[in-house]
Structure formats: C-alpha cells, structure tokens
Design a protein around this motif. Structure first.
Motif, PDB file in Angstrom:
ATOM      1  N   ALA A 292      -1.548   0.224  -7.066  1.00 40.35           N
ATOM      2  CA  ALA A 292      -2.422   1.337  -7.429  1.00 40.35           C
ATOM      3  C   ALA A 292      -2.307   1.699  -8.906  1.00 40.35           C
ATOM      4  CB  ALA A 292      -2.098   2.559  -6.571  1.00 40.35           C
ATOM      5  N   ALA A 293      -1.235   1.246  -9.553  1.00 39.61           N
ATOM      6  CA  ALA A 293      -1.053   1.547 -10.973  1.00 39.61           C
ATOM      7  C   ALA A 293      -1.844   0.614 -11.872  1.00 39.61           C
ATOM      8  CB  ALA A 293       0.434   1.471 -11.328  1.00 39.61           C
ATOM      9  N   LEU A 294      -2.472  -0.385 -11.291  1.00 43.83           N
ATOM     10  CA  LEU A 294      -3.265  -1.335 -12.070  1.00 43.83           C
ATOM     11  C   LEU A 294      -4.749  -0.994 -11.980  1.00 43.83           C
ATOM     12  CD1 LEU A 294      -1.493  -4.636 -10.948  1.00 43.83           C
ATOM     13  CD2 LEU A 294      -1.305  -3.550 -13.195  1.00 43.83           C
ATOM     14  N   ARG A 495      -4.120  -7.375  -9.339  1.00 40.51           N
ATOM     15  CA  ARG A 495      -4.000  -6.150  -8.536  1.00 40.51           C
ATOM     16  C   ARG A 495      -3.998  -6.468  -7.052  1.00 40.51           C
ATOM     17  NH1 ARG A 495      -7.698  -1.791  -6.710  1.00 40.51           N
ATOM     18  NH2 ARG A 495      -6.622   0.212  -6.952  1.00 40.51           N
ATOM     19  N   ARG A 496      -4.927  -7.305  -6.634  1.00 35.12           N
ATOM     20  CA  ARG A 496      -5.024  -7.606  -5.209  1.00 35.12           C
ATOM     21  C   ARG A 496      -3.927  -8.574  -4.751  1.00 35.12           C
ATOM     22  NH1 ARG A 496      -9.532  -6.137  -7.396  1.00 35.12           N
ATOM     23  NH2 ARG A 496     -10.972  -4.780  -6.243  1.00 35.12           N
ATOM     24  N   LEU A 497      -3.520  -9.472  -5.627  1.00 30.41           N
ATOM     25  CA  LEU A 497      -2.419 -10.382  -5.288  1.00 30.41           C
ATOM     26  C   LEU A 497      -1.111  -9.627  -5.145  1.00 30.41           C
ATOM     27  CD1 LEU A 497      -3.371 -13.261  -7.740  1.00 30.41           C
ATOM     28  CD2 LEU A 497      -3.415 -13.414  -5.243  1.00 30.41           C
ATOM     29  N   LEU A 498      -0.911  -8.607  -5.966  1.00 27.29           N
ATOM     30  CA  LEU A 498       0.279  -7.765  -5.826  1.00 27.29           C
ATOM     31  C   LEU A 498       0.209  -6.980  -4.521  1.00 27.29           C
ATOM     32  CD1 LEU A 498       2.882  -6.674  -7.137  1.00 27.29           C
ATOM     33  CD2 LEU A 498       1.478  -4.934  -8.271  1.00 27.29           C
ATOM     34  N   GLY A 499      -0.974  -6.511  -4.185  1.00 28.50           N
ATOM     35  CA  GLY A 499      -1.137  -5.744  -2.963  1.00 28.50           C
ATOM     36  C   GLY A 499      -0.851  -6.543  -1.711  1.00 28.50           C
ATOM     37  N   CYS A 500      -1.162  -7.821  -1.705  1.00 23.47           N
ATOM     38  CA  CYS A 500      -0.924  -8.627  -0.498  1.00 23.47           C
ATOM     39  C   CYS A 500       0.410  -9.363  -0.540  1.00 23.47           C
ATOM     40  CB  CYS A 500      -2.070  -9.601  -0.264  1.00 23.47           C
ATOM     41  SG  CYS A 500      -2.130 -10.969  -1.437  1.00 23.47           S
ATOM     42  N   GLY A 501       1.217  -9.119  -1.560  1.00 26.12           N
ATOM     43  CA  GLY A 501       2.564  -9.667  -1.586  1.00 26.12           C
ATOM     44  C   GLY A 501       2.709 -11.055  -2.153  1.00 26.12           C
ATOM     45  N   VAL A 502       1.618 -11.673  -2.599  1.00 24.93           N
ATOM     46  CA  VAL A 502       1.736 -12.982  -3.234  1.00 24.93           C
ATOM     47  C   VAL A 502       2.510 -12.857  -4.539  1.00 24.93           C
ATOM     48  CG1 VAL A 502       0.423 -14.822  -4.370  1.00 24.93           C
ATOM     49  CG2 VAL A 502      -0.285 -13.965  -2.126  1.00 24.93           C
ATOM     50  N   LEU A 503       2.279 -11.742  -5.249  1.00 26.84           N
ATOM     51  CA  LEU A 503       3.037 -11.437  -6.463  1.00 26.84           C
ATOM     52  C   LEU A 503       4.095 -10.385  -6.161  1.00 26.84           C
ATOM     53  CD1 LEU A 503       0.148 -11.110  -9.098  1.00 26.84           C
ATOM     54  CD2 LEU A 503       1.498 -13.149  -8.531  1.00 26.84           C
ATOM     55  N   ASP A 504       5.206 -10.464  -6.871  1.00 26.07           N
ATOM     56  CA  ASP A 504       6.257  -9.455  -6.745  1.00 26.07           C
ATOM     57  C   ASP A 504       6.118  -8.357  -7.790  1.00 26.07           C
ATOM     58  OD1 ASP A 504       8.040 -10.678  -4.625  1.00 26.07           O
ATOM     59  OD2 ASP A 504       7.917 -12.323  -6.059  1.00 26.07           O
ATOM     60  N   ALA A 505       5.523  -8.696  -8.921  1.00 25.79           N
ATOM     61  CA  ALA A 505       5.320  -7.714  -9.980  1.00 25.79           C
ATOM     62  C   ALA A 505       4.290  -8.262 -10.952  1.00 25.79           C
ATOM     63  CB  ALA A 505       6.631  -7.401 -10.699  1.00 25.79           C
ATOM     64  N   VAL A 506       3.706  -7.357 -11.716  1.00 24.96           N
ATOM     65  CA  VAL A 506       2.697  -7.716 -12.712  1.00 24.96           C
ATOM     66  C   VAL A 506       3.153  -7.207 -14.079  1.00 24.96           C
ATOM     67  CG1 VAL A 506       0.311  -7.337 -13.471  1.00 24.96           C
ATOM     68  CG2 VAL A 506       0.813  -7.723 -11.044  1.00 24.96           C
ATOM     69  N   VAL A 507       3.057  -8.078 -15.080  1.00 23.14           N
ATOM     70  CA  VAL A 507       3.359  -7.688 -16.456  1.00 23.14           C
ATOM     71  C   VAL A 507       2.059  -7.228 -17.086  1.00 23.14           C
ATOM     72  CG1 VAL A 507       4.281  -8.431 -18.681  1.00 23.14           C
ATOM     73  CG2 VAL A 507       5.204  -9.405 -16.553  1.00 23.14           C
ATOM     74  N   GLU A 508       1.974  -5.935 -17.378  1.00 27.92           N
ATOM     75  CA  GLU A 508       0.748  -5.367 -17.903  1.00 27.92           C
ATOM     76  C   GLU A 508       0.514  -5.846 -19.338  1.00 27.92           C
ATOM     77  OE1 GLU A 508      -1.481  -1.016 -17.810  1.00 27.92           O
ATOM     78  OE2 GLU A 508       0.696  -1.162 -17.584  1.00 27.92           O
ATOM     79  N   PRO A 560       1.698 -10.512   4.287  1.00 25.38           N
ATOM     80  CA  PRO A 560       3.139 -10.445   4.157  1.00 25.38           C
ATOM     81  C   PRO A 560       3.624  -9.031   3.923  1.00 25.38           C
ATOM     82  CG  PRO A 560       2.167 -11.279   2.137  1.00 25.38           C
ATOM     83  CD  PRO A 560       1.066 -11.177   3.138  1.00 25.38           C
ATOM     84  N   SER A 561       4.758  -8.724   4.518  1.00 26.81           N
ATOM     85  CA  SER A 561       5.479  -7.475   4.301  1.00 26.81           C
ATOM     86  C   SER A 561       4.667  -6.245   4.704  1.00 26.81           C
ATOM     87  CB  SER A 561       5.894  -7.336   2.821  1.00 26.81           C
ATOM     88  OG  SER A 561       6.613  -8.469   2.424  1.00 26.81           O
ATOM     89  N   GLY A 562       3.540  -6.462   5.383  1.00 23.64           N
ATOM     90  CA  GLY A 562       2.732  -5.329   5.779  1.00 23.64           C
ATOM     91  C   GLY A 562       2.095  -4.587   4.629  1.00 23.64           C
ATOM     92  N   ILE A 563       1.997  -5.210   3.440  1.00 27.54           N
ATOM     93  CA  ILE A 563       1.443  -4.542   2.265  1.00 27.54           C
ATOM     94  C   ILE A 563      -0.075  -4.544   2.361  1.00 27.54           C
ATOM     95  CG2 ILE A 563       1.285  -4.583  -0.247  1.00 27.54           C
ATOM     96  CD1 ILE A 563       3.967  -5.999  -0.266  1.00 27.54           C
ATOM     97  N   ALA A 564      -0.666  -3.384   2.184  1.00 22.83           N
ATOM     98  CA  ALA A 564      -2.118  -3.284   2.299  1.00 22.83           C
ATOM     99  C   ALA A 564      -2.783  -3.601   0.971  1.00 22.83           C
ATOM    100  CB  ALA A 564      -2.499  -1.866   2.743  1.00 22.83           C
ATOM    101  N   ASP A 565      -4.000  -4.143   1.042  1.00 21.52           N
ATOM    102  CA  ASP A 565      -4.795  -4.371  -0.161  1.00 21.52           C
ATOM    103  C   ASP A 565      -5.218  -3.010  -0.711  1.00 21.52           C
ATOM    104  OD1 ASP A 565      -6.987  -4.841  -1.928  1.00 21.52           O
ATOM    105  OD2 ASP A 565      -7.191  -6.843  -1.031  1.00 21.52           O
ATOM    106  N   PRO A 566      -4.988  -2.732  -1.992  1.00 15.03           N
ATOM    107  CA  PRO A 566      -5.299  -1.410  -2.533  1.00 15.03           C
ATOM    108  C   PRO A 566      -6.788  -1.165  -2.708  1.00 15.03           C
ATOM    109  CG  PRO A 566      -4.634  -2.876  -4.314  1.00 15.03           C
ATOM    110  CD  PRO A 566      -4.430  -3.628  -3.030  1.00 15.03           C
ATOM    111  N   HIS A 567      -7.583  -2.200  -2.571  1.00 18.22           N
ATOM    112  CA  HIS A 567      -9.023  -2.042  -2.835  1.00 18.22           C
ATOM    113  C   HIS A 567      -9.706  -1.273  -1.708  1.00 18.22           C
ATOM    114  CE1 HIS A 567     -12.869  -2.811  -4.593  1.00 18.22           C
ATOM    115  NE2 HIS A 567     -13.295  -3.489  -3.528  1.00 18.22           N
TER     116      HIS A 567
END
Length: 567
Positions: A292-294, A495-508, A560-567
């Motif tokens: 949500a911060a992206l 943003r969406r890849l982080l939301g579904c757990g494919v990414l662990d973090a994003v470098v802004e 994965p991990s039950g993380i919801a897509d923020p969109h």
C-alpha cells in the motif's frame, strides 16, 4: 615463429631479437619491462624463480620443503639415458625439478605458489613434479591458504611412462580436496601449457588467468592438423581464443598480473571483522515491504519504462554498488555468453559473487549482448560462479533484467531448457545466502534462472512475469496490440508482485527513476542489499536452504502467505 629470444650477431650480446616483431631489444630494458616486448607486447618465458620474484611481495617469499625423489622407473633410454638428461637439466637450470614451490604474499594476501619452469625438460610432468604440485596443494589445504599454480609445460614426461600419466590423477585429486575444504585455487597459464598438465590441474582451478598469447591445449597444433587434415585458425589455442570460447576467465598482461591476483585474493578471502556488511545508512528507508506504500502505476507504462535502454545495467550497478568487482568469464565448456556477466565483488568489505543479465545502452551493445537474452552458456557460466560462491562460502547477489532466454535453433541445440532447469535446482540448494534483485525486465524462466533466492527484491520501476505482454496478447487475445490489456491482467508491476508475495521487498526509485538518477538508485540498492545480507548471514547453511525451499513451496493457487493483492 621462434618462442624464445634469439641472440644477435657477435659483439651485441646485450641485445636480443623479439620473436613477435623481430626487433632487437636491449636486454636491460626488456628486464625492466618484465620480459615483455615494449614494441609488440610479446611475453617472453620466465624462469620459475623469476616468476616468483615478480609476483610475490618483496621479502615474503619462503621456500616450501617438499621432499621428492626422481627415479628412472622404466630404465628409459632414447638417444641418451634418462638419468643423464635429468643431471643436465639440473646443471643448466640450478633446479632440482620442473616445479618450484614457495609461500608468500601478493599485495598482502597470503598465498601458496607452485611455479613450473619450462627450461627443465620442457616443464614436463613426472613423478617428482606431480609430487611437488600435490605437496603444495597439501600445504594450502593444511593452512587454508589459497593456491596459485603457474603452468609452463609440454605435457606428461614420456621417460616415466604410465607413472607420469598417474600424476594427472594425483594432482587432480589434490585440487579436489581443496574444493572440498573451500580453499581458493588459481592457475596462471603461461606459454606453453599442453598435454597432461592442461588436462589436469591447469584447468581445474577456480579461476584461470592467462598471459596474452599463451597457448593452452591437450594436443599440439601440429598433431591436430596432421590428424584431422585441416588448417586451424591462426589464434587457435591462444589465450584470446580460449577466452572467447569460455575456457578461461581472464587474459591479463604481465604488468597488471600482481594487481589482478591481489584483488582476486582479497575479494575471495577477506571478511570484515563482524563478518557482515556495514550498517545500512538512511537510504535503507526506501526498502518497502508494504504494497500500500507504493503508488498504483499503469502496468503498460511500467513495462515500457522497465525496458528503457537508459536504465542502469548490471555492469553499471556492479561499478557503483560494490567497492570492487572482478568480472570472470566462460562456462568452461564452449562459450562466454555476453548476455550474463558475473564475478567476485566486495560489499562493505564482504566478499560476494555477483551475477546478472546484461543488456546495453546502444544498438551496438544490445546487439553484441543479444539484448540480454542468454544462451545456455550464459546460464552455465552463472552456475559455475554460484558453485564457486558455495565453495568459498560467499553470498550470491543476482541482478535480473532480461526479456527471457534466447530463442532459436542454436540455443535449443545446446540445451536451453536443461541449462535453465539445472540453475533452478542448483539455486534451490545453494548453502549460502542468495539475494536477487529485479532491476528492469524479469521475463519468464530466463529471469527465474537467476532468481531462486532467499530474498527477491525489485526496483519500483521493474516488472516480472511468466511471459511478455505481447506474447500473452498474441496467444490469448490473438492480437499483439492487446499488450497493454495483457500487462494489466498479468499484474506484473512491483506493487502487485509484492502484494502476492513473489517479491519480499521493493527498492523505491528516486524521482526521475533509475534512468534519471542512477547514482542515487545504486546507493539505495547498495543499502537494501546490505540490510538484507545482514539479516541472512547469521543463519547456518542448513537453515538458509530450508527457508529458501519453504519460500518457494508456499506458492499455491490461493496466493502465497495469504497476502492479498492491494489493487
């Protein structure tokens, strides 16, 4: 071409003729130039003691006491008895055998060196020479000190028959023990290196460096041409030929050898006092874990931005994220794929192995590097470097930026699918921390082959997907013009890849993006890598592998991990 300096006419004994350009050279000037012709760059042969004097720090050289005895196992006689030839070689060289072993330092880095001397029966590998190589490896093993082998040989010593042949196995076995113990091995190939030496310890080292023009091969040129009735290329078996064909890592002129070896030893062996990179600075705040911060960006515009040739490449980041980067080359099989680059690097004093896709900033480089689409040799080069990281206990950092693996008949003939699959399996089991960063375009399995990692990061302007939007649109909508629609459906932005757990973090990325602010982007990426490695390095190998496997085991249909897509 003559391979040794020829003497000029009587009365000019202080001069020698260069076999390369045929000019007469003043011998004192030649000596000051390390035995390299200042006109054409031809590298003359050095004695083993002379080689040690050039490479080792002044005052650091200490002879190794490795007792050996040279016998005459066959009672061999050609035009003269073998013992007579040995006596003559000892008298003319002042050496006991064709190998001289010493301990010392190169730019302050401890090293064990075994240097061959071609003057001694052509540097041939007999029982005593094999024992000296194996003995030097044994010292390196017991002291956990890197081993450097300087080769110069025509091959196995014929006068010792099958006993000489056995030295190939003995020395290879000794290097295998160093592999098991995680001790760095380096070979310096000088002219010539052939036969049993080339087919054993010379080409088994972790890093293979060659002097310009040095020849390396199993069979000599004349034998090959006579056998196959073909004319070989002029540069056949030279260092430059072998670099292009993926057999060696580096070609370095003698003037920079000490520096190259010093950097290599330091990067592979030194650790900061705490064994961790430095504490991240304020830029670490740009490592985002909350989707949500992206900002919510248009997917197709993000794809176009990720493909922008102005974005920094792996080599750009290697030069700014790390204090040191020494690129290594080749898959040791057939080629050096330019679409993947990699080597040894340092991050805050911590040695790492860095690997990444390489595109380019102009048409010429993009074409030369196949637009960052690796051939099988590229993935095999990456695998070789990852195995080196595992051996030395160094973490792996990968930079992902590719449209996908190279498509085409040649890639398929060379086993593209196999090369990718083997990388996936290898990375899943690497006993060292692995951090992957998607810096631009993460395309399909060609990207994943460098991204099976403990932590998968991405720049905020990057994309990562199972297929390109154009490919997806052509297959499912039967219309490549539907690519923007496909991009949105694939949810391939950070943003969406982080939301579904494919990414662990994003470098802004900073204002202006990676293209507009490359130095600031690199600083943020450096801070993100330092923070991530500080988290992973305290874990033991078993814990690292178990957690990595669990990470990828979690990917199921429900997300994965039950993380919801923020969109």
């Amino acid at each position: 071409m003559s391979e040794v300096l020829s003497r000029p006419p009587a009365g000019r004994a202080q001069w020698s003729r260069c076999p390369g350009c045929r000019l007469f050279l003043y011998e004192r000037k030649l000596a000051r130039n390390l035995g390299v012709c200042p006109e054409c760059g031809w590298h003359g042969r050095l004695t083993a003691p002379g080689r040690l004097d050039q490479l080792l720090d002044a005052g650091s050289r200490r002879a190794l006491d490795i007792p050996v005895a040279t016998g005459d196992p066959l009672g061999f006689t050609d035009s003269r008895p073998y013992p007579e030839r040995l006596r003559e070689a000892r008298a003319s060289t002042g050496l006991e055998e064709a190998v001289v072993c010493a301990r010392g330092a190169i730019e302050g880095n401890a090293v064990i060196v075994a240097a061959m001397d071609f003057r001694f029966l052509g540097g041939s590998l007999g029982a005593a020479a094999g024992e000296l190589i194996a003995g030097a490896a044994g010292v390196a093993l017991s002291e956990r000190t890197p081993l450097l082998i300087v080769t110069a040989s025509g091959g196995a010593r014929m006068q010792e028959g099958a006993i000489a042949l056995m030295q190939m196995a003995k020395t290879s076995q000794a290097l295998g023990e160093l592999d098991e113990a995680g001790v760095l091995t380096v070979s310096l190939i000088t002219d010539p290196t052939f036969g049993g030496v080339a087919a054993s310890f010379a080409t088994l080292c972790d890093v293979i460096i060659a002097e310009p023009g040095a020849r390396l091969g199993f069979a000599g040129r004349r034998v090959i041409e006579q056998t196959i009735r073909q004319t070989l290329p002029d540069d056949f078996q030279t260092a430059e030929f072998l670099l292009e064909h993926g057999v060696i890592d580096l070609v370095r002129p003698r003037s920079v050898l000490r520096g190259t070896l010093g950097r290599l030893l330091a990067t592979a062996a030194r650790r900061p006092p705490a064994g961790l990179p430095p504490e991240p600075g304020p830029d670490a705040a740009h490592l985002v874990t909350d989707p949500a911060a992206l900002p919510d960006r248009d997917a197709w515009e993000t794809v176009r931005s990720a493909r922008d040739i102005g974005r920094p490449t792996t080599l750009d980041y290697a030069g700014q994220v790390f204090e040191e980067f020494l690129e290594l080359h080749g898959d040791r099989l057939a080629a050096d794929c330019p679409a993947i680059v990699g080597g040894l690097a340092r991050l805050g004093g911590l040695g790492v192995v860095a690997i990444g896709h390489q595109k380019g900033h102009d048409v010429a480089e993009l074409t030369r590097r196949d637009f960052g689409m690796p051939m099988p040799a590229g993935y095999r080069k990456a695998a070789r470097l990852m195995r080196l990281a595992a051996k030395l206990g160094l973490p792996v950092v990968t930079f992902v930026d590719t449209p996908g693996a190279h498509p085409g008949a040649v890639a398929e003939e060379q086993g593209q699918s196999v090369a990718i699959a083997e990388n996936l399996r290898l990375m899943a089991a690497l006993p060292v921390p692995v951090v992957a960063v998607v810096t631009g375009e993460g395309g399909s399995g060609g990207a994943l082959a460098l991204a099976v990692a403990d932590r998968v990061l991405a720049l905020s302007g990057a994309v990562y997907s199972v297929i390109s939007p154009e490919g997806c649109a052509s297959i499912l909508w039967r219309d490549a013009a539907a690519a923007p629609r496909a991009a949105a459906a694939l949810r391939l932005d950070a943003r969406r890849l982080l939301g579904c757990g494919v990414l662990d973090a994003v470098v802004e990325e900073p204002d202006g993006g990676a293209r507009g602010a490359p130095a600031q982007t690199a600083a943020r990426l450096r801070a993100a890598l330092a923070a991530t490695l500080r988290e992973l390095l305290p874990l033991d190998a078993a814990a690292v592998v178990a957690a990595r496997r669990a990470r990828f085991r979690r990917f199921r249909g429900e997300g994965p991990s039950g993380i919801a897509d923020p969109h």
